[in-house]
Design an enzyme around this catalytic site. Structure first.
Site, PDB file in Angstrom:
ATOM      1  N   PRO A 135       5.802  15.512  55.721  1.00 29.80           N
ATOM      2  CA  PRO A 135       4.596  14.844  55.209  1.00 29.80           C
ATOM      3  C   PRO A 135       4.817  14.187  53.843  1.00 29.80           C
ATOM      4  O   PRO A 135       4.144  13.206  53.509  1.00 29.80           O
ATOM      5  CB  PRO A 135       3.570  15.986  55.101  1.00 29.80           C
ATOM      6  N   LEU A 136       5.778  14.743  53.073  1.00 30.08           N
ATOM      7  CA  LEU A 136       6.081  14.170  51.755  1.00 30.08           C
ATOM      8  C   LEU A 136       7.345  13.317  51.842  1.00 30.08           C
ATOM      9  O   LEU A 136       7.951  13.004  50.832  1.00 30.08           O
ATOM     10  CB  LEU A 136       6.262  15.302  50.720  1.00 30.08           C
ATOM     11  N   TYR A 174      15.725  26.931  62.510  1.00 27.47           N
ATOM     12  CA  TYR A 174      15.769  26.671  61.067  1.00 27.47           C
ATOM     13  C   TYR A 174      16.667  27.677  60.349  1.00 27.47           C
ATOM     14  O   TYR A 174      16.789  28.830  60.770  1.00 27.47           O
ATOM     15  CB  TYR A 174      14.369  26.747  60.446  1.00 27.47           C
TER      16      TYR A 174
HETATM   17  N1  LIG Z   1       8.824  19.503  64.526  1.00 27.13           N
HETATM   18  C1  LIG Z   1       9.897  18.949  64.003  1.00 27.13           C
HETATM   19  O1  LIG Z   1      10.711  18.321  64.716  1.00 27.13           O
HETATM   20  C2  LIG Z   1      10.118  19.064  62.519  1.00 27.13           C
HETATM   21  C3  LIG Z   1      11.128  18.305  61.872  1.00 27.13           C
HETATM   22  C4  LIG Z   1      11.260  18.464  60.498  1.00 27.13           C
HETATM   23  C5  LIG Z   1      10.419  19.311  59.797  1.00 27.13           C
HETATM   24  N2  LIG Z   1       9.450  20.037  60.454  1.00 27.13           N
HETATM   25  C6  LIG Z   1       8.505  20.938  59.746  1.00 27.13           C
HETATM   26  O2  LIG Z   1       7.828  20.227  58.740  1.00 27.13           O
HETATM   27  C7  LIG Z   1       7.900  20.955  57.527  1.00 27.13           C
HETATM   28  C8  LIG Z   1       7.791  20.023  56.363  1.00 27.13           C
HETATM   29  O3  LIG Z   1       8.897  19.156  56.305  1.00 27.13           O
HETATM   30  P1  LIG Z   1       9.939  19.246  55.133  1.00 27.13           P
HETATM   31  O4  LIG Z   1       9.715  20.481  54.344  1.00 27.13           O
HETATM   32  O5  LIG Z   1      11.281  19.077  55.737  1.00 27.13           O
HETATM   33  O6  LIG Z   1       9.629  17.919  54.298  1.00 27.13           O
HETATM   34  P2  LIG Z   1       8.481  17.542  53.245  1.00 27.13           P
HETATM   35  O7  LIG Z   1       7.342  18.480  53.355  1.00 27.13           O
HETATM   36  O8  LIG Z   1       8.236  16.096  53.410  1.00 27.13           O
HETATM   37  O9  LIG Z   1       9.242  17.752  51.861  1.00 27.13           O
HETATM   38  C9  LIG Z   1       9.396  19.031  51.357  1.00 27.13           C
HETATM   39  C10 LIG Z   1      10.362  19.016  50.180  1.00 27.13           C
HETATM   40  O10 LIG Z   1       9.838  18.279  49.079  1.00 27.13           O
HETATM   41  C11 LIG Z   1      10.109  18.972  47.869  1.00 27.13           C
HETATM   42  N3  LIG Z   1       8.786  19.380  47.328  1.00 27.13           N
HETATM   43  C12 LIG Z   1       7.741  19.944  48.016  1.00 27.13           C
HETATM   44  N4  LIG Z   1       6.687  20.158  47.212  1.00 27.13           N
HETATM   45  C13 LIG Z   1       7.055  19.718  45.995  1.00 27.13           C
HETATM   46  C14 LIG Z   1       6.374  19.672  44.750  1.00 27.13           C
HETATM   47  N5  LIG Z   1       5.133  20.116  44.598  1.00 27.13           N
HETATM   48  N6  LIG Z   1       7.045  19.144  43.685  1.00 27.13           N
HETATM   49  C15 LIG Z   1       8.317  18.668  43.803  1.00 27.13           C
HETATM   50  N7  LIG Z   1       9.005  18.702  44.967  1.00 27.13           N
HETATM   51  C16 LIG Z   1       8.373  19.222  46.059  1.00 27.13           C
HETATM   52  C17 LIG Z   1      10.967  20.184  48.222  1.00 27.13           C
HETATM   53  O11 LIG Z   1      12.348  19.840  48.260  1.00 27.13           O
HETATM   54  P3  LIG Z   1      13.337  19.871  47.016  1.00 27.13           P
HETATM   55  O12 LIG Z   1      12.923  20.993  46.103  1.00 27.13           O
HETATM   56  O13 LIG Z   1      14.684  20.072  47.631  1.00 27.13           O
HETATM   57  O14 LIG Z   1      13.199  18.529  46.376  1.00 27.13           O
HETATM   58  C18 LIG Z   1      10.542  20.431  49.664  1.00 27.13           C
HETATM   59  O15 LIG Z   1      11.514  21.107  50.403  1.00 27.13           O
HETATM   60  C19 LIG Z   1       9.237  21.702  57.656  1.00 27.13           C
HETATM   61  O16 LIG Z   1       9.380  22.760  56.754  1.00 27.13           O
HETATM   62  C20 LIG Z   1       9.172  22.134  59.087  1.00 27.13           C
HETATM   63  O17 LIG Z   1       8.369  23.288  59.206  1.00 27.13           O
HETATM   64  C21 LIG Z   1       9.305  19.896  61.787  1.00 27.13           C
END
Ligand SMILES: NC(=O)c1ccc[n+]([C@@H]2O[C@H](COP(=O)([O-])OP(=O)(O)OC[C@H]3O[C@@H](n4cnc5c(N)ncnc54)[C@H](OP(=O)(O)O)[C@@H]3O)[C@@H](O)[C@H]2O)c1
Length: 350
Positions: A239-240, A82
């Site tokens: 998740p979001l 990352y």
């Molecule tokens: N194992 C794997 O292959 C894999 C792959 C991908 C991810 N992951 C893990 O999963 C975690 C979560 O995924 P993700 O962070 O990519 O996606 P996510 O949790 O679906 O979306 C997070 C994004 O949504 C926005 N957000 C979050 N909370 C918010 C709120 N309260 N209000 C408004 N906007 C909000 C932010 O982006 P903005 O501010 O840019 O809008 C944030 O970066 C990653 O950090 C990583 O640790 C693992």
């Protein structure tokens, strides 16, 4: 009566956390069949070092990570890859955690098959040689002696899983790692890994990290039932859906500084907006925000342990932490959500 996912290893516990704004309540769950307790909402760390995000800098990262801890979040989910440069996000986490290491459950990952690694790997990132090198780098960057949860990022078809398990066993015996998890495994691989560990008397994987959200429900078919059967805690990624379910997007788009608009506008373009708008109406009728409803729904799913949502600002991480206890769906709510986003189905392009 509301539904929360079955806690595999013990009761869900709510704890008040004193923060700058008063009191927050966070709940804690056992991760799979282990003694490891994690907050029901965690923090995904793939935004640390991300170009264009407020967490691209160390200062931005410090702010989000400290706010997370101050609001009861204990589980931090990182990975060696990352940060848009191998090791960058882990280095930023290590720096931000100075003096606060003991307040968190530190999770990271190794061995993603599709990302560049500066370490020699011979296309076998589940091998003993690779794991021994990878762990030393993560420990150094995270500035810690022990990784609480070390996750195998993607399956490695070139290496027998027995070897990966044996190498991880050695790390646990050496005190470099406390627990192990996997990521992007299919349901059958989860079952195979559990049985192999038992057969060879290795520690078992306690967690499975797979993509799972309202628009990505294929894990309902095999992965979640397998995790429940084998006592493995599920950590859903995206998740979001990259932020689509935070309530800040419409079919016309959303904030220009969001990751989706900057890097993945196709997620808005390809989303099933009639369904999402019906879900927004469902949330309005219940007086709950879309973010809170989505986290509440995730926490009701079988075997689900912690929602590791990413965040780029303090406001976001505070809202996400509060969502751990904001809303619990009833059976009827779950039936209506299933009608909008059918179990087992994936929409759009990730
Ligand atoms: N194992 C794997 O292959 C894999 C792959 C991908 C991810 N992951 C893990 O999963 C975690 C979560 O995924 P993700 O962070 O990519 O996606 P996510 O949790 O679906 O979306 C997070 C994004 O949504 C926005 N957000 C979050 N909370 C918010 C709120 N309260 N209000 C408004 N906007 C909000 C932010 O982006 P903005 O501010 O840019 O809008 C944030 O970066 C990653 O950090 C990583 O640790 C693992």
């Amino acid at each position: 009566m509301g539904i929360r996912s079955a806690d595999l290893g013990g009761e869900e516990e709510a704890r008040g956390v004193r923060d700058n704004d008063g009191m927050t309540t966070m709940t804690y769950r056992t991760l799979g069949h282990s003694g490891l307790r994690v907050s029901a909402v965690g923090l995904g760390c793939n935004n640390f070092g991300r170009p264009g995000a407020a967490t691209e800098t160390q200062e931005g990262t410090d702010r989000v990570l400290h706010a997370a801890i101050d609001h009861g979040i204990t589980l931090l989910d990182g990975a060696d890859i990352y940060g848009y440069e191998y090791g960058r996000s882990e280095r930023m986490m290590g720096s931000a955690l100075k003096g606060r290491r003991d307040e968190v459950v530190l999770a990271t990952k190794f061995g993603h098959a599709e990302y560049e690694s500066p370490l020699p790997h011979a296309d076998a990132k589940g091998s003993r040689d690779y794991i021994r090198l990878a762990v030393e780098g993560s420990l150094r960057r995270l500035q810690t002696d022990t990784i609480d949860l070390y996750q195998f990022h993607t399956p490695d078809p070139a290496t027998p899983l027995e070897e990966t398990l044996a190498a991880l066993h050695e790390l646990i015996d050496a005190g470099k790692v406390r627990y192990i998890g996997h990521s992007n495994f299919a349901g059958w691989q989860l079952a195979q890994a559990d049985l192999l560990a038992e057969l060879h008397a290795h520690p078992r994987f306690i967690s499975a990290q797979n993509e799972y959200s309202l628009l990505r429900r294929s894990a309902d078919r095999e992965l979640l039932p397998a995790a429940e059967e084998f006592g493995v805690g599920v950590l859903p990624y995206f998740p979001l859906y990259n932020g689509l379910f935070t309530g800040k997007f419409t079919r016309e788009g959303g904030p220009q500084d969001s990751r989706i608009m900057r890097q993945r506008p196709h997620l808005v373009e390809n989303a099933p907006w009639d369904r999402i708008e019906a879900y927004a109406a469902f949330c309005r009728v219940r007086g709950v925000g879309m973010l809170e409803a989505t986290i509440g729904w995730l926490l009701s799913r079988p075997a689900l342990a912690s929602v590791i949502a990413g965040a780029t600002t303090v406001e976001q991480v505070v809202q996400n932490a509060a969502a751990a206890t904001a809303w619990t769906p009833t059976e009827d709510d779950l039936t209506q959500i299933d009608a909008l986003f059918p179990p087992g189905l994936d929409y759009g392009v990730a």
